[in-house]
Enzyme design. Structure first.
Site, PDB file in Angstrom:
ATOM      1  N   HIS A  59       0.906  -1.141   0.106  1.00  0.00           N
ATOM      2  CA  HIS A  59      -0.064   0.005  -0.140  1.00  0.00           C
ATOM      3  C   HIS A  59       0.942   1.312   0.003  1.00  0.00           C
ATOM      4  O   HIS A  59       0.576   2.166   0.566  1.00  0.00           O
ATOM      5  CB  HIS A  59      -0.942   0.202   1.257  1.00  0.00           C
ATOM      6  CG  HIS A  59      -1.996  -0.925   1.297  1.00  0.00           C
ATOM      7  ND1 HIS A  59      -2.954  -1.110   0.566  1.00  0.00           N
ATOM      8  CD2 HIS A  59      -1.797  -2.401   1.952  1.00  0.00           C
ATOM      9  CE1 HIS A  59      -3.665  -2.122   0.777  1.00  0.00           C
ATOM     10  NE2 HIS A  59      -3.047  -2.873   1.597  1.00  0.00           N
ATOM     11  N   ASN A 131     -10.262  -3.079   2.197  1.00  0.00           N
ATOM     12  CA  ASN A 131      -9.948  -2.936   0.884  1.00  0.00           C
ATOM     13  C   ASN A 131     -11.214  -2.845   0.112  1.00  0.00           C
ATOM     14  O   ASN A 131     -12.459  -2.704   0.613  1.00  0.00           O
ATOM     15  CB  ASN A 131      -9.498  -4.702   0.315  1.00  0.00           C
ATOM     16  CG  ASN A 131      -7.859  -4.739   0.739  1.00  0.00           C
ATOM     17  OD1 ASN A 131      -7.087  -3.825   0.607  1.00  0.00           O
ATOM     18  ND2 ASN A 131      -7.619  -5.713   0.985  1.00  0.00           N
TER      19      ASN A 131
END
Length: 488
Positions: A59, A131
């Site tokens: 990320h 997510n």
């Protein structure tokens, strides 16, 4: 007003001392040798050398904004968490991201998107680290580093490598459901504003009476779900690698604040042991026919950060930030993340990361933590240990009431991972292909997978990939194999 009479702030060094020149270092002699006493030049160069912190291992590339969450419905019968009480409005921070790419990678690579939220509640920060998919590739935290290594760059070439990805996926059949999502339309959202967000994990809610429930979060975009085709994404990767970051910033700056409606699925606590598949398995969704969506409220992002590095790069989200009324479940991936997320923050931005602006709670902090690099807020404790006899803070049992932990059930973790009637790896992925996707979406799925497999995936991994998709759906697998092997 003349140039010399303008009221502009004077340059200072980091200690606030006025600087004599912005352009010239202090030198002496005919050779113009720079003097060591020019401490400002030394400060500038030394500071510049230390501007970067390690990027996130996963990320790394993302964008974010501040906003608020407002409860519009009454779900207090399920949880006593303050941010979910009727009419409650809570300040928050959101960060969206790609998973595998580095800081400079394109926003439009085919990749899951992170959906991390921080709620500044009256009883401390509550973080939801999810997510844009309701499931994930694996169900056990012990495989997480292996999975990420397979999605990153090849150790010999330094290049992204599709063969490593398919090698891991085809040796890990639990990935089938998530890979079907990834290779479908939602694998590349049009922008961060046009994707849903999910807790993915199951959490526990506890109400004021001590009743426990299992819960999954669904943040549904109010802008509508939209996606990029592979061709559109490839073009944007070369023309505007920051398109999703730019889109979020511009929308908020123009007053077009994006929003998401929160809905939850609630499972009675006692349903879990005998449910038809393991309800804590991160590779599975709960069918809405079994546990319908329940409206909760709306999240709105309306304020861009004033400095990206301070507020987004240094933002630290961790699923271990759980406030009274919310607890973990026996999800093995979640339990692993309870450790790994705060640990990576300590490494990346230091042990006092919670004192940085985006991570600082809006409520009082009465902690026995002390010292360490970059600490600037002292502990409120009169003595740095507990228990003590000098009026230090004491544990607050009242806010928790009856135990909020599933661990009180003793064998819950073990029971959750015994075999359920429908515990298989292919069923839900196949249902998605046959019953959720239309013909056009199925054709794009076949094209996306085949195109991905053609880029460097060799036998026997290629044959395993064909079998992988045939296990999901025979027809889809056959079509993928035909396209890869030269068919139309």
């Amino acid at each position: 007003m003349t140039e010399t009479s303008r009221k502009v702030p004077y340059t200072t060094n980091n200690a606030g001392v006025p600087v004599e020149s912005d352009e010239h270092s202090l030198t002496v002699g005919p050779d113009g040798a720079m003097l060591l006493q020019d401490h400002y030049v030394i400060e500038k160069m030394a500071q510049f050398n230390r501007e970067r912190v390690p990027e996130r291992v996963v990320h790394a590339k993302g964008a974010g904004a501040y906003g608020f969450f407002e409860v519009t419905e009454d779900v207090s019968q399920y949880t006593k968490a303050s941010l979910f009480q009727p009419g409650q409005r809570t300040d928050m921070l959101a960060r969206f991201s790609t998973v595998a790419g580095e800081q400079g990678s394109p926003d439009t690579w085919r990749d899951p998107r992170g959906f991390a939220l921080k709620f500044y509640t009256e009883l401390g920060n509550y973080d939801m680290v999810g997510n844009n998919t309701p499931i994930f590739f694996i169900r056990d935290a012990t495989k997480f580093s292996d999975f990420i290594h397979s999605q990153k760059r090849h150790p010999a070439t330094g290049l992204r490598n599709n063969e490593m990805q398919w090698d891991f996926w085809t040796l890990s059949p639990e990935s089938a459901h998530m890979v079907t999502w990834l290779m479908g339309d939602r694998g590349i959202p049009k922008s961060y504003r046009y994707m849903n967000g999910y807790s993915s994990h199951t959490y526990m809610w506890l109400n004021a009476g001590g009743e426990k429930f299992w819960v999954k979060y669904h943040f549904k975009t109010d802008q509508g779900v939209d996606f990029l085709t592979q061709a559109e994404a490839d073009e944007l990767a070369g023309t505007d690698a920051d398109v999703h970051r730019r889109d979020l910033h511009r929308a908020i700056e123009s007053g077009d604040a994006p929003s998401w409606s929160l809905k939850v699925q609630i499972m009675p606590f006692d349903d879990a042991p005998d449910y038809r598949f393991n309800p804590f398995d991160l590779t599975k969704v709960w069918p809405h026919g079994d546990y319908p969506l329940i409206d909760v409220g709306r999240m709105t992002l309306n304020r861009n950060p004033e400095d990206y590095f301070v507020h987004i790069e240094q933002a630290a989200f961790e699923p271990s930030n759980l406030v009274p009324g919310i607890g973990p479940s026996p999800d093995k991936m979640l339990l692993g993340r309870l450790f790994s997320y705060p640990d990576t923050h300590r490494y990346r931005i230091g042990p006092n990361y919670a004192q940085l602006p985006p991570n600082r709670p809006h409520s009082a902090v009465n902690s026995y933590a002390k010292d360490g690099p970059m600490r600037y807020v002292p502990s409120n404790a009169s003595m740095p240990y507990a228990p003590n006899s000098f009026g230090g803070p004491a544990a607050d049992v009242a806010h928790y009431g009856k135990t909020a932990g599933w661990y009180s059930e003793g064998e819950m973790v073990h029971a959750a991972y015994t075999l359920h009637a429908e515990d298989d790896d292919w069923g839900q992925a196949g249902t998605q292909v046959r019953e959720v996707l239309d013909d056009a979406a199925r054709e794009r799925l076949v094209s996306n997978v085949a195109g991905h497999l053609k880029q460097g995936v060799t036998r026997p991994i290629l044959d395993r990939a064909f079998e992988y998709w045939r296990n999901i759906d025979q027809d889809i697998g056959d079509r993928i194999a035909k396209k890869v092997n030269g068919g139309l």
